[in-house]
Write a protein that holds these residues in place. Structure first.
Motif, PDB file in Angstrom:
ATOM      1  N   PHE A   1       0.715  -1.299   0.364  1.00 43.69           N
ATOM      2  CA  PHE A   1      -0.212   0.236  -0.093  1.00 43.69           C
ATOM      3  C   PHE A   1       0.382   1.167   0.313  1.00 43.69           C
ATOM      4  CE2 PHE A   1      -2.724   3.196   1.756  1.00 43.69           C
ATOM      5  CZ  PHE A   1      -3.455   3.361   1.339  1.00 43.69           C
ATOM      6  N   ALA A   2       2.167   1.006   0.531  1.00 41.24           N
ATOM      7  CA  ALA A   2       2.599   2.442   1.072  1.00 41.24           C
ATOM      8  C   ALA A   2       3.798   2.403  -0.464  1.00 41.24           C
ATOM      9  CB  ALA A   2       3.494   1.799   1.795  1.00 41.24           C
ATOM     10  N   TYR A   3       3.744   1.890  -0.856  1.00 43.74           N
ATOM     11  CA  TYR A   3       4.257   1.199  -2.513  1.00 43.74           C
ATOM     12  C   TYR A   3       3.385   2.149  -4.027  1.00 43.74           C
ATOM     13  CZ  TYR A   3       6.485   0.303  -7.256  1.00 43.74           C
ATOM     14  OH  TYR A   3       6.787  -0.039  -8.118  1.00 43.74           O
ATOM     15  N   LEU A   4       2.208   1.862  -3.245  1.00 41.64           N
ATOM     16  CA  LEU A   4       0.767   2.128  -4.808  1.00 41.64           C
ATOM     17  C   LEU A   4       1.008   3.586  -4.876  1.00 41.64           C
ATOM     18  CD1 LEU A   4      -1.310  -0.416  -4.653  1.00 41.64           C
ATOM     19  CD2 LEU A   4       0.947  -0.192  -6.471  1.00 41.64           C
ATOM     20  N   SER A   5       0.868   3.937  -3.309  1.00 44.18           N
ATOM     21  CA  SER A   5       0.772   5.689  -2.523  1.00 44.18           C
ATOM     22  C   SER A   5       1.603   6.653  -2.987  1.00 44.18           C
ATOM     23  CB  SER A   5       0.180   5.807  -1.407  1.00 44.18           C
ATOM     24  OG  SER A   5      -0.248   4.653  -0.766  1.00 44.18           O
ATOM     25  N   VAL A   6       3.039   5.938  -2.858  1.00 42.02           N
ATOM     26  CA  VAL A   6       3.885   6.516  -3.002  1.00 42.02           C
ATOM     27  C   VAL A   6       4.482   6.927  -4.717  1.00 42.02           C
ATOM     28  CG1 VAL A   6       6.571   6.923  -3.257  1.00 42.02           C
ATOM     29  CG2 VAL A   6       5.127   6.334  -0.947  1.00 42.02           C
TER      30      VAL A   6
ATOM     31  N   ALA B   1       1.581   8.763  -6.182  1.00 47.37           N
ATOM     32  CA  ALA B   1       1.971  11.217  -5.875  1.00 47.37           C
ATOM     33  C   ALA B   1       2.664  11.174  -6.737  1.00 47.37           C
ATOM     34  CB  ALA B   1       2.508  10.835  -4.508  1.00 47.37           C
ATOM     35  N   ARG B   2       3.699  10.092  -6.993  1.00 47.37           N
ATOM     36  CA  ARG B   2       5.290  10.789  -8.504  1.00 47.37           C
ATOM     37  C   ARG B   2       4.472  10.617  -9.710  1.00 47.37           C
ATOM     38  NH1 ARG B   2       9.841   6.395  -6.905  1.00 47.37           N
ATOM     39  NH2 ARG B   2      10.333   7.813  -5.333  1.00 47.37           N
ATOM     40  N   ARG B   3       3.376   9.978 -10.076  1.00 45.71           N
ATOM     41  CA  ARG B   3       2.932  10.140 -11.140  1.00 45.71           C
ATOM     42  C   ARG B   3       2.040  11.465 -11.106  1.00 45.71           C
ATOM     43  NH1 ARG B   3      -1.565   5.751 -11.669  1.00 45.71           N
ATOM     44  NH2 ARG B   3      -0.387   5.188  -9.630  1.00 45.71           N
ATOM     45  N   ARG B   4       1.112  11.375 -10.090  1.00 51.40           N
ATOM     46  CA  ARG B   4       0.195  12.659 -10.459  1.00 51.40           C
ATOM     47  C   ARG B   4       1.470  14.944 -10.334  1.00 51.40           C
ATOM     48  NH1 ARG B   4      -4.807  12.722  -6.619  1.00 51.40           N
ATOM     49  NH2 ARG B   4      -5.599  10.542  -7.110  1.00 51.40           N
ATOM     50  N   ARG B   5       2.443  14.363 -10.027  1.00 56.06           N
ATOM     51  CA  ARG B   5       3.229  15.691 -10.028  1.00 56.06           C
ATOM     52  C   ARG B   5       3.698  15.444 -11.409  1.00 56.06           C
ATOM     53  NH1 ARG B   5       8.037  14.882  -5.813  1.00 56.06           N
ATOM     54  NH2 ARG B   5       6.768  12.832  -4.965  1.00 56.06           N
TER      55      ARG B   5
END
Length: 81
Positions: A69-74, A77-81
């Motif tokens: 879950f942490a990996y997917l969240s990070v 977030a990187r894709r959204r930037r």
């Protein structure tokens, strides 16, 4: 039927469908937590019967789910930037 097509005969790849994989991981973590409840309630008999590894399996399942879950969240977030 042929097993191989030339590149000019192939159709283009479909567009990937956007999904929220975090929801699937959260469902998996929830199922592991549900499995943890009876294993902790019955920890004495399970351990006495030599099944102490069951408890650790559930704990590791939860831990790996949280890491996923942490990996997917990070990565989200990187894709959204």
């Amino acid at each position: 039927m042929r097993l191989w097509l030339r590149d000019d005969e192939r159709r283009p790849d479909p567009v990937p469908v956007p999904t929220d994989d975090r929801r699937a991981v959260l469902v998996g973590i929830g199922l592991w937590v549900l499995a943890l409840i009876p294993t902790l309630i019955l920890a004495g008999p399970i351990t006495a019967a030599g099944g102490g590894w069951w408890i650790w399996t559930v704990v590791v399942g939860i831990a790996l789910g949280l890491l996923g879950f942490a990996y997917l969240s990070v990565s989200r977030a990187r894709r959204r930037r």
